[in-house]
Structure formats: C-alpha cells, structure tokens
Design an enzyme around this catalytic site. Structure first.
Site, PDB file in Angstrom:
ATOM      1  N   CYS A 255      -5.392  -2.953   2.639  1.00 16.29           N
ATOM      2  CA  CYS A 255      -5.095  -2.867   4.065  1.00 16.29           C
ATOM      3  C   CYS A 255      -6.326  -3.024   4.963  1.00 16.29           C
ATOM      4  O   CYS A 255      -6.795  -4.131   5.196  1.00 16.29           O
ATOM      5  CB  CYS A 255      -4.346  -1.569   4.341  1.00 16.29           C
TER       6      CYS A 255
ATOM      7  N   LYS B 114      -9.649   2.399  -2.191  1.00 13.91           N
ATOM      8  CA  LYS B 114      -9.839   1.810  -0.864  1.00 13.91           C
ATOM      9  C   LYS B 114     -11.204   2.208  -0.292  1.00 13.91           C
ATOM     10  O   LYS B 114     -11.537   3.392  -0.209  1.00 13.91           O
ATOM     11  CB  LYS B 114      -8.716   2.277   0.048  1.00 13.91           C
TER      12      LYS B 114
ATOM     13  N   GLU C 215       0.837  -1.193   0.000  1.00 18.01           N
ATOM     14  CA  GLU C 215       0.000   0.000   0.000  1.00 18.01           C
ATOM     15  C   GLU C 215       0.881   1.256   0.000  1.00 18.01           C
ATOM     16  O   GLU C 215       1.886   1.321   0.703  1.00 18.01           O
ATOM     17  CB  GLU C 215      -0.889   0.000   1.248  1.00 18.01           C
TER      18      GLU C 215
END
Length: 261
Positions: free
Chosen positions: A150, A116, A47
């Site tokens: 994540c 995300k 990331e």
C-alpha cells in the site's frame, strides 16, 4: 539477466470485499473467487485481507503462530500447487504487531514475508505496528518479485531497481480508498515505467468505518500500459498472463536502467 528462467506466468488478482474483523467470512469470500477461476500460478490478495485495515490491531490482529488466514493460505498453496500472497495483521511472539505480507509457495514448499516499511502515519498505523526495514524479493516461476504494501507505493526510492535490488515484477497489495484513487492510477504506472518492470496492484472494494474502496486493481506493463484492470466497486478475480520475454526485450532495447542515478 539469466536466460534459463521460465518465460510466462499466469497470475490472478483477487479483488475482495472485506468484512471488518471477520477472518472466517473473508476466507470464504476469497475461496469463492479462487474456486470461480481457472488454475493460476500465483493468486494475489489485498492488504490485511482477512480483517480490514486495522490501524488499531488490539482485538483484531491474531497471533502469527495460529493465524487461521495464514493457515488457509498455506492450505490453498498446497492443494492447488501454486503460490498465494497477501498481507495480514499479525501479533508476533514478542508482542509486537506487523502488517506482514506473506508469499506462500506450494510448489517449492517455502514461505517468505515482507513487513510493510512505510507505515501509514496519517491513519496512525505507526503508533501500533512495527515497520520492516528489509526488502523482500522472491524468485518464482522465473520471475523475480518485489513485495510492497500500500503506502510503500508512494516512495520511489524504496522500490528503485538497482544492483542490490533487481526484480522483474512489483506486487503491491493495498487498501487504497476512493478519495485517493487518482494517485493509485498514477503511481502504479510510474513505478512500472521508472523500473521497467511489471506492476501488479491488488486493492479491495467495499467500505469500512473510515473509507470507501472501489478496487481498480491493475496490471501494468514495463512501458506503463495497463494490460488488465478489475472493475470498480465489484468483487472479482482477474487472470493475466505475463511474459518474462517482454521484460528482457524492453530492457535490452531501451536501456533506461543503465542511466539510473
């Protein structure tokens, strides 16, 4: 499930140390890892691999249209006739910031992205970035690949295999700190087991102002067995060969997905 898809794919995890706010250095480090390993179908970076996890993007995130790290990813994909993915902090033309994971496919001359969805509110990411609201699944070398970033790993409903979200592999790119490493070990296995899919998690090593990162990037098979893991606290690449036949066999023999809610 389709029967005319390829059977195997070689993936390479790129567990990098990230120099804060220095794309040029981070490109060199990623490039050195790639140069040191054999050819691969897919290379996977962590990331925000070009900058570090910049929850405050002003002065760190670069415009998407001329982002040097994204341009480098495109160059690697083209030169090596492969795919490469990883997330970047980018500023869009409308002025908004995204934690955007790019999947650049040099074999089929295409590029997709995933924004995300679960922004890390504990670290203030939601104050500066705009969350994505769409899943991204790309088919590559016969595998259907779901992209996650994540914090998304903690939310099973978002990644649940369903009639509207079918895939064979989850790729999670992360900046997951040592302080929460036990959760990383458990959640990567859980997402693989409950969805009968491969889980590939690529984490960073090193330090930033907020945390220490030990890596432990991993590949988990559909029954939760760890079939590959990078060393802790070490910048390295790890190549693993994945079999689509394994997915087909496991799902056909133990039909857990037929009984899902």
């Amino acid at each position: 499930m389709e029967t005319n898809r390829n059977n195997c794919m070689e993936i390479t995890l790129l567990q990098t140390d990230i120099e804060w706010g220095d794309p040029s250095m981070n490109i060199r480090r990623a490039g050195a890892l790639i140069d040191a390993c054999r050819s691969s179908d897919l290379y996977i970076l962590p990331e925000m691999w070009s900058t570090g996890f910049a929850t405050r993007p002003d002065g760190i995130a670069h415009d998407e249209k001329d982002n040097v790290a994204l341009q480098w990813m495109r160059q690697i994909a083209k030169e090596r006739h492969c795919a490469i993915c990883g997330s970047l902090a980018v500023r869009l033309s409308d002025g908004s910031y995204r934690n955007r994971q790019y999947f650049v496919d040099g074999r089929h001359h295409r590029e997709v992205f995933y924004d995300k969805h679960h922004l890390f509110t504990y670290g203030g990411e939601h104050q500066y970035y705009k969350a994505g609201d769409q899943h991204t699944v790309i088919e590559y070398e016969g595998f259907r690949i779901l992209l996650l970033t994540c914090y998304d790993l903690r939310f099973p409903c978002w990644s649940r295999y369903s009639d509207n979200l079918e895939y064979d592999m989850i790729v999670v790119v992360a900046n997951w700190p040592q302080s929460r490493q036990s959760a990383w070990q458990i959640l990567t296995r859980a997402r693989a087991i409950e969805n009968q899919a491969y889980l590939v998690g690529v984490n960073r090593v090193g330090d930033d102002e907020y945390s220490h990162y030990i890596g432990a990037s991993c590949v988990i098979d559909p029954i939760g067995k760890r079939i590959g893991q990078c060393h802790r606290d070490q910048m390295e690449s790890l190549a693993v060969s994945l079999s689509l036949d394994e997915i087909v066999k496991r799902r056909a023999k133990f039909r857990v997905l037929d009984d899902r809610d």
